[in-house]
Design a protein around this motif. Sequence first.
Motif, PDB file in Angstrom:
ATOM      1  N   UNK A 142       6.988  43.492  42.230  1.00 12.87           N
ATOM      2  CA  UNK A 142       8.428  43.705  42.083  1.00 12.87           C
ATOM      3  C   UNK A 142       9.212  42.843  43.068  1.00 12.87           C
ATOM      4  N   UNK A 143       8.695  42.647  44.293  1.00 12.04           N
ATOM      5  CA  UNK A 143       9.379  41.788  45.259  1.00 12.04           C
ATOM      6  C   UNK A 143       9.414  40.346  44.767  1.00 12.04           C
ATOM      7  N   UNK A 144       8.275  39.883  44.267  1.00  8.98           N
ATOM      8  CA  UNK A 144       8.243  38.528  43.715  1.00  8.98           C
ATOM      9  C   UNK A 144       9.166  38.432  42.506  1.00  8.98           C
ATOM     10  N   UNK A 145       9.183  39.484  41.686  1.00  7.25           N
ATOM     11  CA  UNK A 145      10.059  39.477  40.517  1.00  7.25           C
ATOM     12  C   UNK A 145      11.532  39.448  40.891  1.00  7.25           C
ATOM     13  N   UNK A 146      11.910  40.188  41.930  1.00  5.60           N
ATOM     14  CA  UNK A 146      13.302  40.157  42.391  1.00  5.60           C
ATOM     15  C   UNK A 146      13.677  38.748  42.836  1.00  5.60           C
ATOM     16  N   UNK A 147      12.782  38.115  43.594  1.00  4.44           N
ATOM     17  CA  UNK A 147      13.056  36.753  44.040  1.00  4.44           C
ATOM     18  C   UNK A 147      13.214  35.789  42.876  1.00  4.44           C
ATOM     19  N   UNK A 148      12.362  35.939  41.856  1.00  5.58           N
ATOM     20  CA  UNK A 148      12.459  35.071  40.689  1.00  5.58           C
ATOM     21  C   UNK A 148      13.755  35.310  39.929  1.00  5.58           C
ATOM     22  N   UNK A 149      14.136  36.577  39.780  1.00  2.00           N
ATOM     23  CA  UNK A 149      15.353  36.906  39.042  1.00  2.00           C
ATOM     24  C   UNK A 149      16.593  36.372  39.744  1.00  2.00           C
ATOM     25  N   UNK A 150      16.698  36.630  41.044  1.00  2.00           N
ATOM     26  CA  UNK A 150      17.865  36.145  41.790  1.00  2.00           C
ATOM     27  C   UNK A 150      17.839  34.625  41.875  1.00  2.00           C
ATOM     28  N   UNK A 151      16.658  34.042  41.979  1.00  2.00           N
ATOM     29  CA  UNK A 151      16.557  32.589  41.988  1.00  2.00           C
ATOM     30  C   UNK A 151      17.088  31.977  40.704  1.00  2.00           C
ATOM     31  N   UNK A 152      16.806  32.620  39.565  1.00  2.00           N
ATOM     32  CA  UNK A 152      17.329  32.124  38.287  1.00  2.00           C
ATOM     33  C   UNK A 152      18.849  32.190  38.250  1.00  2.00           C
ATOM     34  N   UNK A 153      19.398  33.320  38.711  1.00  2.00           N
ATOM     35  CA  UNK A 153      20.852  33.462  38.729  1.00  2.00           C
ATOM     36  C   UNK A 153      21.494  32.419  39.638  1.00  2.00           C
ATOM     37  N   UNK A 154      20.931  32.231  40.826  1.00  2.00           N
ATOM     38  CA  UNK A 154      21.481  31.245  41.755  1.00  2.00           C
ATOM     39  C   UNK A 154      21.344  29.828  41.204  1.00  2.00           C
ATOM     40  N   UNK A 155      20.259  29.572  40.503  1.00  2.00           N
ATOM     41  CA  UNK A 155      20.069  28.251  39.900  1.00  2.00           C
ATOM     42  C   UNK A 155      21.183  27.958  38.897  1.00  2.00           C
ATOM     43  N   UNK A 156      21.489  28.923  38.046  1.00  2.00           N
ATOM     44  CA  UNK A 156      22.550  28.734  37.058  1.00  2.00           C
ATOM     45  C   UNK A 156      23.907  28.578  37.724  1.00  2.00           C
ATOM     46  N   UNK A 157      24.151  29.360  38.781  1.00  2.00           N
ATOM     47  CA  UNK A 157      25.425  29.255  39.489  1.00  2.00           C
ATOM     48  C   UNK A 157      25.570  27.877  40.155  1.00  2.00           C
ATOM     49  N   UNK A 158      24.497  27.411  40.782  1.00  2.00           N
ATOM     50  CA  UNK A 158      24.551  26.084  41.394  1.00  2.00           C
ATOM     51  C   UNK A 158      24.764  24.996  40.348  1.00  2.00           C
ATOM     52  N   UNK A 159      24.088  25.127  39.226  1.00  2.00           N
ATOM     53  CA  UNK A 159      24.251  24.130  38.174  1.00  2.00           C
ATOM     54  C   UNK A 159      25.693  24.088  37.688  1.00  2.00           C
ATOM     55  N   UNK A 160      26.270  25.271  37.459  1.00  2.00           N
ATOM     56  CA  UNK A 160      27.658  25.317  37.024  1.00  2.00           C
ATOM     57  C   UNK A 160      28.610  24.737  38.062  1.00  2.00           C
ATOM     58  N   UNK A 161      28.369  25.032  39.342  1.00  2.00           N
ATOM     59  CA  UNK A 161      29.247  24.529  40.400  1.00  2.00           C
ATOM     60  C   UNK A 161      29.165  23.014  40.509  1.00  2.00           C
ATOM     61  N   UNK A 162      27.970  22.452  40.469  1.00  2.00           N
ATOM     62  CA  UNK A 162      27.837  20.999  40.600  1.00  2.00           C
ATOM     63  C   UNK A 162      28.313  20.271  39.345  1.00  2.00           C
ATOM     64  N   UNK A 260      26.624   9.764  43.320  1.00  2.00           N
ATOM     65  CA  UNK A 260      27.317  10.892  43.938  1.00  2.00           C
ATOM     66  C   UNK A 260      26.335  12.045  44.153  1.00  2.00           C
ATOM     67  N   UNK A 261      26.567  12.797  45.229  1.00  2.00           N
ATOM     68  CA  UNK A 261      25.675  13.907  45.549  1.00  2.00           C
ATOM     69  C   UNK A 261      25.707  14.959  44.441  1.00  2.00           C
ATOM     70  N   UNK A 262      26.893  15.217  43.879  1.00  2.00           N
ATOM     71  CA  UNK A 262      27.009  16.222  42.820  1.00  2.00           C
ATOM     72  C   UNK A 262      26.227  15.815  41.580  1.00  2.00           C
TER      73      UNK A 262
END
Length: 338
Positions: A142-162, A260-262
């Motif tokens: 479950x700990x690994x799963x939480x990390x994977x789930x939040x990592x996916x959300x953060x990945x999408x947020x970073x992609x949208x921001x850049x 460009x970095x973005x």
Amino acid sequence: MSGGLLEEIRAEVSRGRPEVVGRPVRLERLRPRTLFAVAGGVVAGVLLIPQFFAVEDNPIAALTDADPWWMALAVLAAGLSHVAAAMGFVGFVPERLNFRNVVLAQLAGAFVKLVSPGGVGGIALNTRLLQRANIPTAQALSSVGVGQLIGLVLHLLQLGAFVYLVDAQPGGSELAALPAVVGGLVVAAVLLVVVWSIPPARRWLAARLRPLTAEVLPRLLDLLRNPGRLAVGVAGQLAVSLCLITCLYCCALAIGRAPSFAAVAVVFLVGNAAGNAAPTPGGVGAVDGALLLGLQQTASMEEGGALAAVALFRLLTLILPVLPGWAAMTWLQRRKAL
């Protein structure tokens, strides 16, 4: 090496019953001969594939003329990504862990991903690390799963921001990446609605989501009671992406290109997603193709420069960490930490 481990993980996730697992899974050691065979094959592929492209700018010549200072910064960014990955891991584990072992385990993951498809090798390795730290398998999963789930959300947020930053730059409107991302999310939402409307498909999806609701979400609620640790995990997840984006950016600068970095961030995030979805070890083929195409289309780099930047980036993040990763894994196994 990871076949039996992954089978036990899949079985436990599908059952969703923490009480059925009593013994830790097993990681078998690989012979040095196998290690050098895999590393040699990948190195040969990375060096020889560019020769099949007829480009005006020779990528091999570009690599030999690379700026050593930018290369040093790229190496530093690649190395710091393992420390950031350790932060992103311990932040989602309520129990106290030996941070040195966690860092070494993330370094060992650089070796494991070459002998396992996609990102499943790292999941198995981190689960085993938690088991050896006397954390029950269900809580480890479950700990690994939480990390994977939040990592996916953060990945999408970073992609949208850049993507937004790329579109906001002068001349960035020609990219039209933001509508493509939004369109992809809309298509995914429509597919989810269609699948949920079909009873057999709904039951299949519910069975796949049952481990999430049974273990991951309760574990996430436990972490919410410790916002400081959760913040460390989120910061670590973000830092991993930023370190690797910086590495790719420095690789481009080292060969005399100045994207460009973005734009480089968008290219990396898309390429990383392709690598996680690909069934090949280390995402070989999928990552390289996505990065090469992305640097040409999004970062406006010519084919020779893009080839050289991708080759240098993959050398620093895929090839060179193999031997240290193998050594870290062997060290941890001998001390019963894996």
